[in-house]
Design a protein around this motif. Sequence first.
Motif, PDB file in Angstrom:
ATOM      1  N   ILE A 168     -13.418   6.032 -11.412  1.00 12.08           N
ATOM      2  CA  ILE A 168     -14.492   6.208 -11.010  1.00 12.08           C
ATOM      3  C   ILE A 168     -14.619   7.247  -9.828  1.00 12.08           C
ATOM      4  O   ILE A 168     -15.223   8.025  -9.185  1.00 12.08           O
ATOM      5  CB  ILE A 168     -15.307   4.739 -10.963  1.00 12.08           C
ATOM      6  CG1 ILE A 168     -15.238   4.754 -12.230  1.00 12.08           C
ATOM      7  CG2 ILE A 168     -16.862   4.887  -9.643  1.00 12.08           C
ATOM      8  CD1 ILE A 168     -15.957   2.960 -12.348  1.00 12.08           C
ATOM      9  N   VAL A 169     -13.298   6.858  -8.689  1.00 12.94           N
ATOM     10  CA  VAL A 169     -13.284   7.909  -7.171  1.00 12.94           C
ATOM     11  C   VAL A 169     -13.295   9.364  -7.770  1.00 12.94           C
ATOM     12  O   VAL A 169     -13.877  10.003  -7.397  1.00 12.94           O
ATOM     13  CB  VAL A 169     -11.933   7.186  -6.242  1.00 12.94           C
ATOM     14  CG1 VAL A 169     -11.622   8.344  -5.852  1.00 12.94           C
ATOM     15  CG2 VAL A 169     -12.084   5.635  -6.567  1.00 12.94           C
ATOM     16  N   PRO A 220     -11.881   6.385  -1.241  1.00 12.61           N
ATOM     17  CA  PRO A 220     -10.156   5.082  -0.128  1.00 12.61           C
ATOM     18  C   PRO A 220     -10.725   6.470   0.296  1.00 12.61           C
ATOM     19  O   PRO A 220     -10.250   7.941   0.707  1.00 12.61           O
ATOM     20  CB  PRO A 220      -9.765   4.855  -1.194  1.00 12.61           C
ATOM     21  CG  PRO A 220      -9.540   5.804  -2.644  1.00 12.61           C
ATOM     22  CD  PRO A 220     -11.319   6.415  -2.449  1.00 12.61           C
ATOM     23  N   GLU A 221      -9.575   5.712   2.118  1.00 11.96           N
ATOM     24  CA  GLU A 221      -9.325   6.532   3.169  1.00 11.96           C
ATOM     25  C   GLU A 221      -8.391   8.021   2.269  1.00 11.96           C
ATOM     26  O   GLU A 221      -7.561   7.651   2.056  1.00 11.96           O
ATOM     27  CB  GLU A 221      -8.974   6.682   4.053  1.00 11.96           C
ATOM     28  CG  GLU A 221      -8.711   6.669   5.140  1.00 11.96           C
ATOM     29  CD  GLU A 221      -9.965   7.316   6.239  1.00 11.96           C
ATOM     30  OE1 GLU A 221     -10.196   8.095   7.002  1.00 11.96           O
ATOM     31  OE2 GLU A 221     -11.035   6.498   6.519  1.00 11.96           O
ATOM     32  N   GLU A 222      -8.382   9.152   3.141  1.00  6.94           N
ATOM     33  CA  GLU A 222      -7.672  10.036   2.586  1.00  6.94           C
ATOM     34  C   GLU A 222      -6.651   9.459   3.826  1.00  6.94           C
ATOM     35  O   GLU A 222      -6.715   9.817   4.373  1.00  6.94           O
ATOM     36  CB  GLU A 222      -8.084  11.386   2.563  1.00  6.94           C
ATOM     37  CG  GLU A 222      -9.308  11.560   1.127  1.00  6.94           C
ATOM     38  CD  GLU A 222      -9.770  12.836   0.587  1.00  6.94           C
ATOM     39  OE1 GLU A 222      -9.481  13.880   1.598  1.00  6.94           O
ATOM     40  OE2 GLU A 222     -10.186  13.011  -0.681  1.00  6.94           O
ATOM     41  N   ALA A 253      -4.867  12.093  -1.195  1.00  9.36           N
ATOM     42  CA  ALA A 253      -5.428  13.551  -0.439  1.00  9.36           C
ATOM     43  C   ALA A 253      -6.121  14.524  -1.464  1.00  9.36           C
ATOM     44  O   ALA A 253      -6.051  15.103  -2.357  1.00  9.36           O
ATOM     45  CB  ALA A 253      -4.044  13.708  -0.186  1.00  9.36           C
ATOM     46  N   ASP A 254      -6.565  14.976  -0.272  1.00  7.84           N
ATOM     47  CA  ASP A 254      -7.557  16.328  -0.620  1.00  7.84           C
ATOM     48  C   ASP A 254      -7.148  17.963  -1.006  1.00  7.84           C
ATOM     49  O   ASP A 254      -5.612  17.839  -0.757  1.00  7.84           O
ATOM     50  CB  ASP A 254      -8.662  16.699   0.747  1.00  7.84           C
ATOM     51  CG  ASP A 254      -9.521  18.281  -0.609  1.00  7.84           C
ATOM     52  OD1 ASP A 254     -10.279  18.126  -1.249  1.00  7.84           O
ATOM     53  OD2 ASP A 254      -9.506  19.181   0.723  1.00  7.84           O
ATOM     54  N   GLY A 255      -6.683  17.752  -2.379  1.00 10.23           N
ATOM     55  CA  GLY A 255      -6.143  19.759  -2.464  1.00 10.23           C
ATOM     56  C   GLY A 255      -6.217  20.255  -1.802  1.00 10.23           C
ATOM     57  O   GLY A 255      -5.025  20.911  -2.134  1.00 10.23           O
TER      58      GLY A 255
END
Length: 150
Positions: free
Chosen positions: A50-51, A92-94, A135-137
């Motif tokens: 879902i995230v 969630p917090e990255e 983390a963001d890609g």
Amino acid sequence: MGLKEQLMADYKDAMKNADAVKKETVNMVRAAIKQYEVDQRTEIEDDADIVRIIKKQVKMRTDALADFAKAGRDDMVEGYKKEIEILQGYLPEEMGEEEIKAKVKEIADSLGIEEGMQNMGKLMKSVMAELKDAADGSAVNKAVKEFLSK
């Protein structure tokens, strides 16, 4: 309470409170989840799936912001910013930039990679496998490039 149940509860609250933006945003996410379930012929039980769906929705809106700003559609920009804000409440917090850099260095050391852009694919693959939901890609890509070009 799982993320799916949280979305349903928030949808009901938004309807009770006549919060149209939140209602439409949550309903859009619920529809994307349902579409994924129909396409995959399975029911999502894991919040991580879902995230990923929510992150995809955030990315779509973020990408569209630049186009709307360029076209002078300030009303759409504001609406999408509100939607992004609502969606990020479910994520969630990255990891921060420094945490990502430390993880990239740790993984590179374990793989024996020193520097050189020819190692980009190998290092990116390993780092993304470990940090895919944390983390963001684009932040990972930036940290890997920075590490390899030092």
